[in-house]
Design an enzyme around this catalytic site. Sequence first.
Site, short mmCIF file in Angstrom:
data_model
loop_
_atom_site.label_atom_id
_atom_site.label_comp_id
_atom_site.label_asym_id
_atom_site.label_seq_id
_atom_site.Cartn_x
_atom_site.Cartn_y
_atom_site.Cartn_z
N CYS A 8 0.86 -1.18 0.00
CA CYS A 8 0.00 0.00 0.00
C CYS A 8 0.90 1.24 0.00
O CYS A 8 2.09 1.14 -0.31
CB CYS A 8 -0.99 -0.02 1.17
SG CYS A 8 -0.28 0.23 2.81
N ASN A 11 2.35 1.60 4.33
CA ASN A 11 2.59 0.35 5.05
C ASN A 11 2.25 0.45 6.53
O ASN A 11 2.93 -0.12 7.38
CB ASN A 11 4.03 -0.14 4.84
CG ASN A 11 4.27 -1.59 5.27
OD1 ASN A 11 5.33 -1.90 5.80
ND2 ASN A 11 3.31 -2.46 5.08
N CYS A 13 -1.52 0.88 7.29
CA CYS A 13 -2.96 0.60 7.39
C CYS A 13 -3.35 -0.66 6.62
O CYS A 13 -3.57 -1.72 7.21
CB CYS A 13 -3.79 1.78 6.87
SG CYS A 13 -3.63 3.31 7.82
N ARG A 14 -3.44 -0.55 5.31
CA ARG A 14 -4.00 -1.63 4.49
C ARG A 14 -3.08 -2.84 4.35
O ARG A 14 -3.51 -3.97 4.60
CB ARG A 14 -4.36 -1.10 3.10
CG ARG A 14 -5.45 -0.04 3.12
CD ARG A 14 -5.64 0.59 1.76
NE ARG A 14 -4.49 1.42 1.42
CZ ARG A 14 -4.31 2.03 0.25
NH1 ARG A 14 -5.23 1.90 -0.69
NH2 ARG A 14 -3.25 2.78 0.02
N SER A 15 -1.84 -2.62 3.93
CA SER A 15 -0.97 -3.78 3.69
C SER A 15 -0.60 -4.52 4.97
O SER A 15 -0.56 -5.76 4.97
CB SER A 15 0.26 -3.40 2.85
OG SER A 15 1.03 -2.41 3.46
N ASP A 124 -8.16 3.82 1.29
CA ASP A 124 -7.14 4.04 2.31
C ASP A 124 -7.78 4.59 3.58
O ASP A 124 -8.22 5.74 3.61
CB ASP A 124 -6.08 5.01 1.79
CG ASP A 124 -4.86 5.07 2.67
OD1 ASP A 124 -4.94 4.65 3.85
OD2 ASP A 124 -3.81 5.53 2.19
#
Length: 157
Positions: A8, A11, A13-15, A124
Site C-alpha cells: 500500500c 505500510n 494501514c492496508r498492507s 485508504d
Amino acid sequence: MIHVLFVCLGNICRSPMAEAVMRHKIEQRGLQDRIRVDSAGTGNWHVGKPPHEGTRQLLDEYGISYANMAARQFASADFEQFDYIVCMDDSNVANVRKVIGGEKADLLKLMDLLPDETLREVPDPYYTGNFEEVYRLVDAGCDALLKRIESEHSLSL
C-alpha cells in the site's frame, strides 16, 4: 516456499492489515511452513513504525496478531523475492512499476481477486477512517488469494 507481499502507500494501514490477516489464515490451515507473507509501502514516511492505531484496534477485536510488524518501503529486490505482489490500489501498482522498471512484474490488485465487489480499489483508511470496510475487503481478498495459491501450487488448504 511461496512468498506473498502486500503493498500500500505507507505500510501502516492496508498492507499490514492484509499481512496479519493472511498470516492468521495460513496459521489456521497449518501452512506457515509453505507460505511466507510480508508487507511494504511505496512511500517511506512511516518506515520502522508499527501498524496504524485503527488497524491495531481492529486486529485486536478479531484476535489477529500484528506482533513484530513494522513499516518498510518496497524495494526492487522484492520483485525477485516474492511470487505474489498484491497492491491495494492503482497508485500502488504504478509506484511499484516505477521501482522495478516497467511492466515486467506480474502484479495484482487485491480487488482483482474479488470480481463481484463494486469497489475496484481498497480505500485508504488513513484518509477515510473506515477500517471496518478495509477489513471486510482484506478478509475476503485473502480468502480468494489462498484459493488461488492452492490452485496454482497444489496445496491442501
